[in-house]
Motif scaffolding. Structure first.
Motif, short mmCIF file in Angstrom:
data_model
loop_
_atom_site.label_atom_id
_atom_site.label_comp_id
_atom_site.label_asym_id
_atom_site.label_seq_id
_atom_site.Cartn_x
_atom_site.Cartn_y
_atom_site.Cartn_z
N ALA A 90 35.87 48.19 23.08
CA ALA A 90 37.16 48.80 23.38
C ALA A 90 36.99 50.05 24.25
N THR A 91 35.91 50.77 24.02
CA THR A 91 35.65 51.97 24.82
C THR A 91 35.46 51.62 26.29
N LEU A 92 34.74 50.55 26.57
CA LEU A 92 34.54 50.13 27.96
C LEU A 92 35.88 49.84 28.63
N VAL A 93 36.74 49.13 27.92
CA VAL A 93 38.07 48.81 28.47
C VAL A 93 38.86 50.09 28.72
N ASP B 268 34.59 38.15 27.09
CA ASP B 268 35.55 38.71 26.14
C ASP B 268 36.02 40.09 26.58
N ILE B 269 35.09 40.91 27.05
CA ILE B 269 35.45 42.25 27.51
C ILE B 269 36.31 42.17 28.77
N ARG B 270 35.97 41.28 29.67
CA ARG B 270 36.75 41.13 30.90
C ARG B 270 38.17 40.62 30.59
N ARG C 136 51.35 45.20 37.51
CA ARG C 136 50.28 44.20 37.45
C ARG C 136 49.05 44.66 38.24
N GLU C 137 49.26 45.51 39.25
CA GLU C 137 48.12 46.00 40.02
C GLU C 137 47.17 46.80 39.13
N HIS C 138 47.73 47.52 38.17
CA HIS C 138 46.91 48.32 37.26
C HIS C 138 46.07 47.43 36.35
N VAL C 139 46.70 46.46 35.70
CA VAL C 139 45.95 45.64 34.74
C VAL C 139 44.90 44.79 35.45
N ILE C 140 45.20 44.34 36.65
CA ILE C 140 44.22 43.57 37.41
C ILE C 140 43.04 44.46 37.80
N ALA C 141 43.32 45.68 38.20
CA ALA C 141 42.25 46.61 38.57
C ALA C 141 41.33 46.90 37.38
N VAL C 142 41.92 47.06 36.21
CA VAL C 142 41.12 47.33 35.01
C VAL C 142 40.23 46.13 34.69
N GLY C 143 40.79 44.94 34.74
CA GLY C 143 39.98 43.75 34.49
C GLY C 143 38.87 43.59 35.51
N ASP C 144 39.19 43.82 36.78
CA ASP C 144 38.18 43.70 37.84
C ASP C 144 37.04 44.70 37.65
N ALA C 145 37.36 45.87 37.12
CA ALA C 145 36.34 46.91 36.95
C ALA C 145 35.30 46.55 35.90
N LEU C 146 35.61 45.55 35.08
CA LEU C 146 34.70 45.15 34.00
C LEU C 146 33.90 43.91 34.35
N ALA C 147 33.76 43.64 35.63
CA ALA C 147 33.09 42.43 36.10
C ALA C 147 31.63 42.33 35.68
N MET D 124 46.67 30.60 22.18
CA MET D 124 46.42 30.29 23.59
C MET D 124 44.94 30.08 23.86
N GLY D 125 44.11 30.47 22.91
CA GLY D 125 42.67 30.29 23.09
C GLY D 125 41.90 31.56 23.33
N VAL D 126 42.57 32.71 23.30
CA VAL D 126 41.87 33.98 23.44
C VAL D 126 41.00 34.18 22.20
N SER D 127 39.76 34.58 22.39
CA SER D 127 38.85 34.73 21.26
C SER D 127 39.31 35.85 20.34
N GLU D 128 38.91 35.76 19.09
CA GLU D 128 39.28 36.80 18.13
C GLU D 128 38.68 38.14 18.53
N ARG D 129 37.48 38.11 19.09
CA ARG D 129 36.85 39.36 19.54
C ARG D 129 37.67 40.02 20.64
N ALA D 130 38.11 39.24 21.61
CA ALA D 130 38.92 39.79 22.71
C ALA D 130 40.24 40.34 22.18
N VAL D 131 40.85 39.63 21.24
CA VAL D 131 42.12 40.09 20.68
C VAL D 131 41.91 41.40 19.90
N ASP D 132 40.79 41.49 19.20
CA ASP D 132 40.49 42.73 18.47
C ASP D 132 40.38 43.92 19.44
N ILE D 133 39.75 43.69 20.58
CA ILE D 133 39.63 44.75 21.58
C ILE D 133 41.02 45.15 22.08
#
Length: 232
Positions: free
Chosen positions: A118-121, A57-59, A41-52, A81-90
Motif C-alpha cells: 500500500a505504501t508503494l501505491v 497485484d501492486i500495479r 482518469r489521467e491521475h489514476v492511469i499515471a499512478v498505475g503506470d508509475a508502478l510498472a 470481477m477477478g481482482v485478487s484479494e491481495r490487490a483489493v486489500d491494498i
C-alpha cells in the motif's frame, strides 16, 4: 499445436489482468474531474503506470487505488470481477473513507505505511499530486489559499516504510523532481560525522588479524568447529 503451446493453452489464465485494471480505471473515472477540472482518469492511469516495476497485484491496485473512494464499487464486486484479494486489500488500505478516522490525514498515512504494498501505491499517488506544474496551477487558481503541505509531510513517513530503491523507481517514472528531495531526506537521516571520521572508526567492526570473522567457525576445545548445544 506443439506441446508447449498446448500446455500454455491449458494453463489457467489470470482472470483480471493489469490491462483490465487500466481499462476499468478509465471507465470508472471517465466523467470525473479533479480540482483543476482535468480528467481524473489521467491521475489514476499515471499512478498505475508509475508502478510498472512491481508485480501485477501492486500495479492493479495502482490503477484502481481510487475506485473504492470515488465510485460505488465494493470489495465484493472487485473480487467477483477477478481482482485478487491481495490487490483489493491494498486498494482498501489506501481508501481514506475506510480509515478509522478519515479526517485525520496523517493518521491515515501512518496506517498505510504499515503495509509495504500500500505504501508503494501511496508514494505514486502522492508524487503525481505533487507535480510542480500541478502545484503551481493550484496556487494560481487559489492565490489566497495557503499551500497544501500535507503531501510534503506525508512523504518522509512513506519513504521510511519501503526500501529507498523502490521509491526511486516510482519517482523516476512519475515525478523525477522529487528525487532531489529524497536525497536531501536521506542526507538528513545520515548522522555520520564524516569530517571527523577516522580510519579506526571506518575499520571498526571489520575482521582484523588475529580476530576471526563472525562468519568463520571458531574451534571449540574438543577440536570441533560446531558450538556446543545449549542446555537449559
Amino acid at each position: 499445436m506443439s506441446e508447449p503451446e498446448f500446455m500454455e493453452a491449458r494453463s489457467p489464465q489470470p482472470s483480471f489482468t493489469v490491462e483490465t485494471a487500466k481499462i476499468l480505471a478509465e471507465v470508472a473515472h471517465n466523467r470525473q474531474k479533479d480540482k483543476l477540472k482535468r480528467p481524473y482518469r489521467e491521475h489514476v492511469i499515471a499512478v498505475g503506470d508509475a508502478l510498472a516495476d512491481f508485480d501485477d497485484d501492486i500495479r492493479i491496485a495502482g490503477y484502481l487505488h481510487d475506485i473504492a473512494e470515488d465510485t460505488p464499487m465494493t470489495r465484493q464486486a472487485l473480487l467477483e470481477m477477478g481482482v485478487s484479494e491481495r490487490a483489493v486489500d491494498i486498494i482498501e488500505r489506501v481508501t481514506k473513507r475506510l480509515h478509522e478516522n478519515p479526517d485525520d490525514y496523517q493518521a491515515g498515512i501512518r496506517y498505510i505505511a504499515e503495509d509495504h504494498d500500500a505504501t508503494l501505491v501511496k508514494i505514486a499517488d502522492n508524487a503525481h499530486n505533487s507535480l510542480p506544474e500541478r502545484v503551481k496551477a493550484l496556487a494560481e487558481k487559489w492565490p489566497d489559499k495557503p499551500p497544501v503541505t500535507r503531501y510534503n509531510e506525508a512523504r518522509p513517513v512513506l519513504y521510511a516504510a519501503v526500501p529507498v530503491e523502490e521509491t526511486r523507481k516510482i519517482l523516476a517514472r512519475i515525478n523525477p523532481w522529487l528525487l532531489e528531495e529524497l536525497d536531501d531526506l536521506l542526507d538528513e537521516a545520515d548522522d555520520t560525522d564524516y569530517e571527523n571520521l577516522s580510519y579506526d572508526d571506518a575499520a571498526e567492526g571489520s575482521p582484523s588479524e588475529g580476530n576471526p570473522s563472525p562468519a568463520e567457525p571458531v574451534a571449540t576445545p574438543s577440536g570441533s568447529s560446531e558450538p556446543e548445544p545449549h542446555r537449559d
